[in-house]
Design a protein around this motif. Structure first.
Motif: not given
Length: 295
Positions: A37, A50, A53, A197-200, A202, A208, A211
């Motif tokens: 991804e 990424y 990340t 969003k929740s995916s952002d 840490d 994060n 993000s």
């Protein structure tokens, strides 16, 4: 919500990265591959956030006592013990990407990352991260990350504890981490509104650090595809990100609505400047420079 204790440290156990301590302030982490991804839709480039990340994952491994079964526990500069009682918040990032890393022919695996202490102050430090190919040692990315030690009680910067300074205080340098913001142009900015969003989020329940680069990059992409900018265009996206600089000023959290403002730089034809705001308060400064067609 209170953050899970030692979440940053415990994540490292699941990554299956291999680490080698080259010195007390220098660690090599071998990365088997980049996740599927991470690649953009062309199948060639890696989305730049990424890369950050990946470096964040390397920090988890190098700071963790759970990353392997060595006894006694060990980490870069004993950060596993520091993180038992303190937070480490990132306050500044600079990242440089080499042109070959954007090429399809450049192999993206295996990789290794060398983490090295660059600067150590009373409350902050800078670690540099070099991402290289595992077989050729070719340098792909260099990234400097400056962070500050924060009290879990006051949530304010605090000095490194005496026990740690007795062990590593000889590494303290007079040089200070430097952050520079390019002046904002006088013209009206382009704006994008995003929701965190929740995916952002840490392990500290904040947005994060990587993000924010995604917010800026995707806002830039949207304005580029609609030909909003005068100079920046689709060719810059195709050529790839060359460098970025980020200064983190205020935290944001899950559900926050942010305004991403961008300007074309007055000083550089291939650079865009960003401010990310929450309730008209600047949370992040960022600039991104792209390769041009002739590089």
């Amino acid at each position: 919500m209170k953050p899970l204790p030692n979440a940053l440290l415990r994540i490292a156990k699941h990554l299956n990265y291999k680490r080698t301590f080259l010195a007390r302030d220098c660690t090599r982490v071998d990365v088997p591959c980049i996740p599927y991804e991470a690649f953009e839709f062309t199948g060639t480039k890696i989305n730049p956030w990424y890369i950050q990340t990946l470096i964040g994952a390397v920090r988890s491994v190098s700071f963790s006592k759970y990353a392997d079964d060595k006894i006694p526990p060990r980490s870069t500069l004993d950060f596993h013990d520091i993180l038992e009682n303190y937070f480490i918040f990132i306050i500044g990032v600079t990242m440089d990407i080499k042109r070959p890393f954007h090429d399809f022919e450049t192999p993206k695996a295996p990789l290794y990352v060398v983490e090295k202490l660059k600067y150590l102050g009373k409350t902050s430090k800078t670690l540099t991260y070099d991402i290289r190919h595992g077989n050729t040692d070719e340098l792909y990315v260099s990234c400097d990350i400056t962070d500050v030690l924060v009290s879990t009680k006051s949530r304010k910067p605090t000095a490194y504890p005496d026990w740690w300074l007795q062990k590593h205080g000889d590494l303290v340098t007079e040089e200070k981490a430097k952050f520079a913001e390019e002046p904002l142009p006088n013209n009206e900015p382009f704006s994008s509104v995003i929701s965190v969003k929740s995916s952002d989020i840490d392990t500290y329940q904040h947005t994060n650090w990587a993000s924010y680069l995604k917010f800026c990059y995707e806002s830039f992409t949207d304005h580029t595809l609609t030909n909003s900018y005068k100079r920046m265009n689709k060719a810059h996206l195709s050529n790839g990100l060359k460098s970025c600089s980020m200064i983190y000023k205020n935290e944001t959290n899950l559900g926050d609505t942010l305004n991403v403002k961008s300007w074309e730089s007055d000083a550089d034809d291939d650079k865009v400047i960003f401010n990310v705001l929450k309730d008209d308060k600047v949370c992040l400064y960022c600039n991104m420079k792209f390769f041009n067609t002739f590089e």
